[in-house]
Design an enzyme around this catalytic site. Sequence first.
Site, mmCIF file in Angstrom:
data_model
loop_
_atom_site.group_PDB
_atom_site.id
_atom_site.type_symbol
_atom_site.label_atom_id
_atom_site.label_comp_id
_atom_site.label_asym_id
_atom_site.label_seq_id
_atom_site.Cartn_x
_atom_site.Cartn_y
_atom_site.Cartn_z
ATOM 1 N N THR A 260 15.081 35.580 15.166
ATOM 2 C CA THR A 260 14.100 36.749 15.497
ATOM 3 C C THR A 260 13.950 36.743 17.063
ATOM 4 O OG1 THR A 260 12.319 35.616 15.047
ATOM 5 C CG2 THR A 260 12.790 36.923 13.487
ATOM 6 N N CYS A 405 36.846 34.300 22.527
ATOM 7 C CA CYS A 405 37.083 32.829 21.880
ATOM 8 C C CYS A 405 36.617 31.817 22.642
ATOM 9 C CB CYS A 405 38.556 32.929 21.505
ATOM 10 S SG CYS A 405 39.608 32.771 22.909
HETATM 11 P P1 NAD Z 1 16.799 41.599 19.227
HETATM 12 O O1 NAD Z 1 15.466 42.000 19.706
HETATM 13 O O2 NAD Z 1 17.774 42.425 19.313
HETATM 14 O O3 NAD Z 1 16.526 41.320 17.690
HETATM 15 C C1 NAD Z 1 15.437 40.581 17.034
HETATM 16 C C2 NAD Z 1 15.386 41.113 15.568
HETATM 17 O O4 NAD Z 1 14.221 40.490 15.127
HETATM 18 C C3 NAD Z 1 14.971 42.621 15.808
HETATM 19 O O5 NAD Z 1 15.638 43.440 14.842
HETATM 20 C C4 NAD Z 1 13.671 42.754 15.023
HETATM 21 O O6 NAD Z 1 13.060 43.703 14.378
HETATM 22 C C5 NAD Z 1 13.568 41.380 14.042
HETATM 23 N N1 NAD Z 1 12.146 40.651 14.091
HETATM 24 C C6 NAD Z 1 11.105 40.534 14.822
HETATM 25 N N2 NAD Z 1 10.103 39.961 14.387
HETATM 26 C C7 NAD Z 1 10.505 39.721 13.201
HETATM 27 C C8 NAD Z 1 9.639 39.006 11.911
HETATM 28 N N3 NAD Z 1 8.433 38.757 12.185
HETATM 29 N N4 NAD Z 1 10.284 39.191 10.547
HETATM 30 C C9 NAD Z 1 11.555 39.542 10.612
HETATM 31 N N5 NAD Z 1 12.124 40.091 11.592
HETATM 32 C C10 NAD Z 1 11.606 39.969 12.801
HETATM 33 O O7 NAD Z 1 17.245 40.247 19.741
HETATM 34 P P2 NAD Z 1 18.759 39.539 19.469
HETATM 35 O O8 NAD Z 1 19.546 39.888 20.698
HETATM 36 O O9 NAD Z 1 19.312 39.559 18.175
HETATM 37 O O10 NAD Z 1 18.292 37.957 19.867
HETATM 38 C C11 NAD Z 1 17.477 37.216 18.973
HETATM 39 C C12 NAD Z 1 17.049 35.965 19.660
HETATM 40 O O11 NAD Z 1 18.135 34.952 19.821
HETATM 41 C C13 NAD Z 1 16.250 36.104 20.897
HETATM 42 O O12 NAD Z 1 15.171 35.490 21.028
HETATM 43 C C14 NAD Z 1 17.430 35.680 21.978
HETATM 44 O O13 NAD Z 1 16.626 35.536 23.026
HETATM 45 C C15 NAD Z 1 18.073 34.489 21.253
HETATM 46 N N6 NAD Z 1 19.400 34.377 21.727
HETATM 47 C C16 NAD Z 1 20.081 33.317 21.344
HETATM 48 C C17 NAD Z 1 21.435 33.084 21.411
HETATM 49 C C18 NAD Z 1 21.991 31.886 21.109
HETATM 50 O O14 NAD Z 1 23.167 31.698 21.370
HETATM 51 N N7 NAD Z 1 21.594 31.331 19.925
HETATM 52 C C19 NAD Z 1 22.156 33.870 22.328
HETATM 53 C C20 NAD Z 1 21.228 34.940 23.088
HETATM 54 C C21 NAD Z 1 20.014 35.244 22.500
#
Ligand code: NAD
Length: 551
Positions: A260, A405
Amino acid sequence: MEGARPVRAARGTQLTAKTWPQEAALRMLQNNLDPEVAEHPDELVVYGGTGRAARDWPSFDALVRTLTTLADDETMLVQSGRPVGVMRTHEWAPRVLIANSNLVGDWATWEEFRRLEALGLTMYGQMTAGSWIYIGTQGILQGTYETFAAVAAKRFGGSLAGTVTLTAGLGGMGGAQPLAVTMNGGVAIVVECDPSRITRRIEHGYLDVQAATVDDALRLADDARASRRPLSIGVLGNAARIVPDLLRRGAAVDVVTDQTSAHDPLAYLPAGVAFEDWAAERSKDPAGFTQRARESMAAHVEAMVGFLDAGAEVFDYGNSIRGEAQLAGFDRAFAFPGFVPAYIRPLFCEGKGPFRWAALSGDPADIAATDRAILELFPDNEPLARWIRMAGEKVRFQGLPARICWLGYGERDRAGLRFNELVAAGELSAPVVIGRDHLDAGSVASPYRETEAMADGSDAIADWPLLNALVNTASGATWVSIHHGGGVGMGRSIHAGQVTVADGTPLAAEKIARVLSNDPGMGVIRHVDAGYDHAADVAERRGVRVPMREG
Ligand code: NAD
């Protein structure tokens, strides 16, 4: 947002800008806002809740206008999504230099950022939103595939077959989770509170089915797990409710994570707030909403720790949910690790990270040709070959066709030079851009994610991403960016990116050879400096110079 309109990058070989490097930046800016790519294009939001490609629509228009007229010895400067100057430089200099969301240390809080954003002075650039190299969910799919493959290797004998992964979030990044799990043979249950996200992921082939209820999801998961059949299941609801509920029921779950948008409390829906009321509730009382979101995250993380205690493999997937839960007073929030120290750091020691490219022609055949080139260049790398073959079959392009990749030091430059030769030989119908995520081996300081638990304790040292941007600028990248915040939020990371155009010219080849060596080389030296023996071996074997080890 005022001025909103649909945007789509041009295809083919007709140039709008003066030459290909500028045309590439123009198309990639527009591509980031293509409705097939961006999560909320009208708001200029590409992904990650609020990550924008341009500050506002007048800035977008000025970016397009400037890129269209920019000369080969000029550089456009972008300050948080707004073009603020054009300087005379030279042909080896980047055509665009970008700084997004940077605030001085003590001021680097969400409150101050939002105050400045409301004044129209800044924007949130995320990682590849404001640096124009987001390629849709595929971008993260490969990293997510690598991560789940590493989970499988560590705990489940190399495959997720017969296991259930519980996670949440089907947004721009999180939407890759279900497909990455099924590509590794497993079953995924993914909780999402926005029904349109579930529908979109099913339409794009990233999610298999939506369960009508939590009970239904458990039934489907149990069946698939028993027959060792891959299956991904979306469930509509709030993770802060459903994850604790599944723990209470003793659901058979083997792996737990979350994506999320927890890095930004206003982008996490607190339990008890209806999805339809989200926007109104958070604008009515941002401080109160933040508190409620953090309390919900604490409940969510407490349940994740419960699964950990019950023996599941649990990790933070880079969204700061542990940090937010801790702020709400949950003191075991950091009981489980972040995914980088758990699975990714050994790859970073080799300069390995998310290498990606996009075909400016818009022709999927160009990506098919580059896929073949990768398979020919690295015939002994079986996991890479498996990924490229599966991606060719399963990945639906969003916007300009693109591929990703993970390649390391000594590999990226070979791939880039081969692509440039293919362009020169007319085997690709137009140039390609070669870039990467800011999440890379040597381009980021982020103590909750990429640099969590560094061997020498240097987690928060942010000189490395700045050196990375400087060396890419000095090496001939086409555009270079320095961002603050990104995936983990304000005050928590500084990171840099580069994109280099392969337009088939000898000059491009010279730039590619340098950038695509020096950029992953930063990953090697960063990890040598931190004391990783594996990185020191790589440096020695591949001839990466580290002055403190010479003489
Ligand atoms: P996004 O905002 O596009 O999607 C987040 C989703 O979470 C949304 O669809 C929203 O409706 C849902 N959500 C929010 N609160 C919720 C809840 N309580 N219950 C269920 N669903 C809920 O964001 P994203 O681009 O998918 O990024 C997700 C997270 O991962 C962000 O915090 C981002 O910064 C992080 N991120 C991680 C990586 C990685 O490499 N692991 C890379 C980039 C971003």
